[in-house]
Motif scaffolding. Sequence first.
Motif, PDB file in Angstrom:
ATOM      1  N   LEU A  84       0.868  -1.175   0.000  1.00 16.01           N
ATOM      2  CA  LEU A  84       0.000   0.000   0.000  1.00 16.01           C
ATOM      3  C   LEU A  84       0.903   1.223   0.000  1.00 16.01           C
ATOM      4  CD1 LEU A  84      -2.402  -1.256   2.816  1.00 16.01           C
ATOM      5  CD2 LEU A  84      -2.815  -1.376   0.354  1.00 16.01           C
ATOM      6  N   ILE A  85       0.940   1.939  -1.137  1.00 19.24           N
ATOM      7  CA  ILE A  85       1.872   3.055  -1.294  1.00 19.24           C
ATOM      8  C   ILE A  85       1.098   4.290  -1.732  1.00 19.24           C
ATOM      9  CG2 ILE A  85       3.985   3.870  -2.409  1.00 19.24           C
ATOM     10  CD1 ILE A  85       4.676   0.939  -3.015  1.00 19.24           C
ATOM     11  N   ASP A  86       1.169   5.332  -0.936  1.00 17.99           N
ATOM     12  CA  ASP A  86       0.445   6.567  -1.229  1.00 17.99           C
ATOM     13  C   ASP A  86       1.396   7.592  -1.843  1.00 17.99           C
ATOM     14  OD1 ASP A  86      -1.934   8.081  -1.218  1.00 17.99           O
ATOM     15  OD2 ASP A  86      -1.279   9.154   0.586  1.00 17.99           O
ATOM     16  N   GLU A  87       0.945   8.247  -2.927  1.00 22.71           N
ATOM     17  CA  GLU A  87       1.741   9.271  -3.632  1.00 22.71           C
ATOM     18  C   GLU A  87       3.122   8.712  -3.992  1.00 22.71           C
ATOM     19  OE1 GLU A  87       0.420  11.802  -4.764  1.00 22.71           O
ATOM     20  OE2 GLU A  87      -1.349  12.185  -3.524  1.00 22.71           O
ATOM     21  N   PHE A  88       3.108   7.617  -4.718  1.00 23.41           N
ATOM     22  CA  PHE A  88       4.315   6.876  -5.088  1.00 23.41           C
ATOM     23  C   PHE A  88       5.283   7.787  -5.820  1.00 23.41           C
ATOM     24  CE2 PHE A  88       5.835   2.745  -7.359  1.00 23.41           C
ATOM     25  CZ  PHE A  88       6.859   2.603  -6.443  1.00 23.41           C
ATOM     26  N   GLY A  89       6.514   7.885  -5.302  1.00 16.98           N
ATOM     27  CA  GLY A  89       7.573   8.653  -5.971  1.00 16.98           C
ATOM     28  C   GLY A  89       7.600  10.120  -5.651  1.00 16.98           C
ATOM     29  N   SER A  90       6.658  10.617  -4.861  1.00 19.20           N
ATOM     30  CA  SER A  90       6.618  12.054  -4.581  1.00 19.20           C
ATOM     31  C   SER A  90       7.656  12.426  -3.533  1.00 19.20           C
ATOM     32  CB  SER A  90       5.227  12.458  -4.106  1.00 19.20           C
ATOM     33  OG  SER A  90       4.937  11.826  -2.870  1.00 19.20           O
ATOM     34  N   GLY A  91       7.876  13.712  -3.365  1.00 18.25           N
ATOM     35  CA  GLY A  91       8.774  14.194  -2.322  1.00 18.25           C
ATOM     36  C   GLY A  91      10.138  14.611  -2.816  1.00 18.25           C
ATOM     37  N   THR A  92      10.385  14.467  -4.135  1.00 16.98           N
ATOM     38  CA  THR A  92      11.675  14.875  -4.679  1.00 16.98           C
ATOM     39  C   THR A  92      11.450  15.460  -6.079  1.00 16.98           C
ATOM     40  OG1 THR A  92      13.959  14.148  -5.084  1.00 16.98           O
ATOM     41  CG2 THR A  92      12.200  12.633  -5.737  1.00 16.98           C
ATOM     42  N   GLU A  93      12.517  15.692  -6.805  1.00 19.38           N
ATOM     43  CA  GLU A  93      12.408  16.236  -8.170  1.00 19.38           C
ATOM     44  C   GLU A  93      11.557  15.283  -9.000  1.00 19.38           C
ATOM     45  OE1 GLU A  93      12.771  16.846 -12.101  1.00 19.38           O
ATOM     46  OE2 GLU A  93      14.084  15.269 -11.364  1.00 19.38           O
ATOM     47  N   PRO A  94      10.474  15.777  -9.605  1.00 19.31           N
ATOM     48  CA  PRO A  94       9.479  14.885 -10.220  1.00 19.31           C
ATOM     49  C   PRO A  94      10.033  13.917 -11.243  1.00 19.31           C
ATOM     50  CG  PRO A  94       8.633  17.119 -10.067  1.00 19.31           C
ATOM     51  CD  PRO A  94      10.076  17.193  -9.676  1.00 19.31           C
ATOM     52  N   GLN A  95      10.978  14.331 -12.092  1.00 17.58           N
ATOM     53  CA  GLN A  95      11.425  13.450 -13.162  1.00 17.58           C
ATOM     54  C   GLN A  95      12.151  12.230 -12.621  1.00 17.58           C
ATOM     55  OE1 GLN A  95      13.413  15.541 -16.279  1.00 17.58           O
ATOM     56  NE2 GLN A  95      13.640  13.738 -17.593  1.00 17.58           N
ATOM     57  N   ILE A  96      13.090  12.439 -11.682  1.00 19.49           N
ATOM     58  CA  ILE A  96      13.809  11.294 -11.126  1.00 19.49           C
ATOM     59  C   ILE A  96      12.917  10.519 -10.159  1.00 19.49           C
ATOM     60  CG2 ILE A  96      14.817  12.616  -9.211  1.00 19.49           C
ATOM     61  CD1 ILE A  96      16.409   9.681 -11.182  1.00 19.49           C
ATOM     62  N   GLY A  97      12.044  11.250  -9.451  1.00 22.87           N
ATOM     63  CA  GLY A  97      11.109  10.569  -8.548  1.00 22.87           C
ATOM     64  C   GLY A  97      10.205   9.620  -9.309  1.00 22.87           C
ATOM     65  N   ALA A  98       9.712  10.075 -10.456  1.00 25.25           N
ATOM     66  CA  ALA A  98       8.845   9.226 -11.274  1.00 25.25           C
ATOM     67  C   ALA A  98       9.612   8.041 -11.837  1.00 25.25           C
ATOM     68  CB  ALA A  98       8.245  10.064 -12.404  1.00 25.25           C
ATOM     69  N   ALA A  99      10.880   8.260 -12.225  1.00 25.34           N
ATOM     70  CA  ALA A  99      11.695   7.179 -12.797  1.00 25.34           C
ATOM     71  C   ALA A  99      11.980   6.090 -11.750  1.00 25.34           C
ATOM     72  CB  ALA A  99      13.000   7.753 -13.342  1.00 25.34           C
ATOM     73  N   ILE A 100      12.345   6.531 -10.534  1.00 17.27           N
ATOM     74  CA  ILE A 100      12.603   5.557  -9.462  1.00 17.27           C
ATOM     75  C   ILE A 100      11.330   4.791  -9.128  1.00 17.27           C
ATOM     76  CG2 ILE A 100      13.187   5.325  -7.004  1.00 17.27           C
ATOM     77  CD1 ILE A 100      15.173   7.629  -7.387  1.00 17.27           C
ATOM     78  N   ALA A 101      10.200   5.514  -9.092  1.00 12.24           N
ATOM     79  CA  ALA A 101       8.929   4.859  -8.793  1.00 12.24           C
ATOM     80  C   ALA A 101       8.603   3.804  -9.844  1.00 12.24           C
ATOM     81  CB  ALA A 101       7.809   5.903  -8.712  1.00 12.24           C
ATOM     82  N   GLU A 102       8.855   4.120 -11.131  1.00 11.38           N
ATOM     83  CA  GLU A 102       8.556   3.144 -12.183  1.00 11.38           C
ATOM     84  C   GLU A 102       9.471   1.921 -12.079  1.00 11.38           C
ATOM     85  OE1 GLU A 102       8.473   2.803 -17.060  1.00 11.38           O
ATOM     86  OE2 GLU A 102       8.303   4.780 -16.099  1.00 11.38           O
ATOM     87  N   ALA A 103      10.736   2.165 -11.749  1.00 11.94           N
ATOM     88  CA  ALA A 103      11.669   1.042 -11.602  1.00 11.94           C
ATOM     89  C   ALA A 103      11.249   0.134 -10.443  1.00 11.94           C
ATOM     90  CB  ALA A 103      13.082   1.569 -11.374  1.00 11.94           C
ATOM     91  N   LEU A 104      10.810   0.747  -9.349  1.00 11.92           N
ATOM     92  CA  LEU A 104      10.340  -0.040  -8.202  1.00 11.92           C
ATOM     93  C   LEU A 104       9.063  -0.799  -8.548  1.00 11.92           C
ATOM     94  CD1 LEU A 104      11.028   2.507  -5.331  1.00 11.92           C
ATOM     95  CD2 LEU A 104      12.017   0.212  -5.491  1.00 11.92           C
ATOM     96  N   LEU A 105       8.151  -0.120  -9.241  1.00 17.77           N
ATOM     97  CA  LEU A 105       6.899  -0.766  -9.640  1.00 17.77           C
ATOM     98  C   LEU A 105       7.195  -1.996 -10.498  1.00 17.77           C
ATOM     99  CD1 LEU A 105       3.821  -0.857  -9.798  1.00 17.77           C
ATOM    100  CD2 LEU A 105       3.924   0.812 -11.672  1.00 17.77           C
ATOM    101  N   ASP A 106       8.194  -1.883 -11.363  1.00 16.59           N
ATOM    102  CA  ASP A 106       8.570  -3.026 -12.205  1.00 16.59           C
ATOM    103  C   ASP A 106       9.097  -4.187 -11.348  1.00 16.59           C
ATOM    104  OD1 ASP A 106       8.964  -4.069 -14.948  1.00 16.59           O
ATOM    105  OD2 ASP A 106      11.069  -4.128 -14.319  1.00 16.59           O
ATOM    106  N   ARG A 107       9.887  -3.860 -10.303  1.00 14.22           N
ATOM    107  CA  ARG A 107      10.381  -4.909  -9.417  1.00 14.22           C
ATOM    108  C   ARG A 107       9.232  -5.570  -8.647  1.00 14.22           C
ATOM    109  NH1 ARG A 107      16.037  -4.802  -8.602  1.00 14.22           N
ATOM    110  NH2 ARG A 107      15.673  -6.689  -7.358  1.00 14.22           N
TER     111      ARG A 107
END
Length: 562
Positions: A440-463
């Motif tokens: 259960l993850i709320d606002e996945f990837g938020s809290g940092t620079e949006p472009q890298i935050g979104a990229a890290i979130a997508e990589a984690l989602l893939d894992r």
Amino acid sequence: MYFCFAIDWYTIISNEYNVIYPDNFEQKIEFTRVRQLIADRCFSPLGREKAEEMHFSTSFSEIDALLAQTEEFVRILTEEDDFPANHFFDMRPVLHRIRLEGSWIDQSALFELHRSLQTINAIIAFLRRDEEDPRYPRLMALAGDITTHPEITKMIDIILDDFGQIKDHASARLAEIRRELTSAASSISRSLNTILRKAQDEGYVEKDVSPSMRDGRLVIPVNPSFKRKIRGIVHDESASGKTVFIEPAEVVEANNRIRELEGEERREIIRILAEFTAWLRPLLPELLQSYEFLAKIDLIQAKAAFAKQIGAIRPSLSDERLIDWVEAVHPLLYLSLKKQNRRTVPLDISLERENRILVISGPNAGGKSVCLKTVGLLQYMVQCGLLIPLKENSRVGIFNDIFIDIGDEQSIENDLSTYSSHLMNMKYFERHCSDGTLLLIDEFGSGTEPQIGAAIAEALLDRFNNKRSFGVITTHYQNLKRYAHEHEGVVNGAMLYDRHEMQPLFRLSIGNPGSSFAVEIARKIGLPEEVIAHASEIVGSEYINMDKYLLDIARDKRYWER
């Protein structure tokens, strides 16, 4: 309609087989409030203690048994009028204390023991009705090993009356002592009345005065100016000094005898209680089992009462990873809105092998976090053996682990920023999640620079997807919506929004991503049109067209649903 949640801290719940993460998980999903509401419905510390012991289980048989017991008690609350629900006293401290040789149970505790044992015996008799075809088989099974001891209550009946007082005939010696007490008191009363009338005739005492008690001795109230007219002992005087209390010399010996008899009475009562306690002592282990049974019944009735209050049912339970809920309701939100005469929008959600992870997007304050918390709370409740509010055609599975990342976890003490704290959670999730985990993850990837935050979130989602974990994830990021659209195992969901009224509908629609409605909300608030146009130029036409596409999907869906 709006949603409001409080977040605190609690303790970690884990063992070698399953993990609830993080340590304040119960606070984050507000299960601590559910626990407290159930504890408040318990009749005694017995049940409240059990409420504190409620725990997350992954055993299908254990969960199913707990749900069945509670469902049976809901039927009792609904259909029966004669269930014994009085005198749920916790006698365990008393029973532990009297294990010592030479100790005895006191009179008030004996009265509570009598009444609570009557309740236990009555509950067992209630559940064992029609043993050939029991109406409440799971509850009857709880009473299966409990030995009733009607001889205990019969023995107490010899000692105590219906008001918890020691009977005169609890022993022959006690009866004799009390006869002597009655005789001595009557003799003193006659003597005092004779002395009092004489004093009244001589004007030493007021006409409306009667004998009173001071320090356990019968005395006569006298005006201080006449205290030497009556021979005796002055025991006390009034606060105003206008009255003294004299024990006439004629009744001193008789009063002394009463004090002696009262001492004998106390000693005889202690002897009776000590003798009863010695007789009871060998039965203490079985009695403690009886109160363990009463504790379980107390918790079950509290769980049933709470279930009735929130409209909860026993769902169809499957020993597999599964969420297929129809019109599920957050119980705390339901209770809050009910007080305001407002309706709770129910949640339809499905997570199965083909679509294990749901990515929810939509505007802020549109209900994304509420959906996530509803899933976390109801899943945790059912695995703690609690009935949950949803429709009968729902199906509920069992997860080995539940991990949650929600809220601001900034830590000054550990020098962690909000985003660093989120990444620490993601590190734990990535290491420990499996095909038995609910994320259960709320606002996945938020809290940092949006472009890298979104990229890290997508990589984690893939894992997470590759590990075949289940999950509910909320986000505003377009790349995560795109990932959900393009990858098997992940599905988009949208919180619906009324573009004409410019307000959220708090309804989840699975299958298509949602728009954040940033442009529309900015326009409604009154941001200058040139600012909105400039922002649109900055993000580019591709982003704006994508958002319009999402709006059109939501609009068309509502049209065809009419």
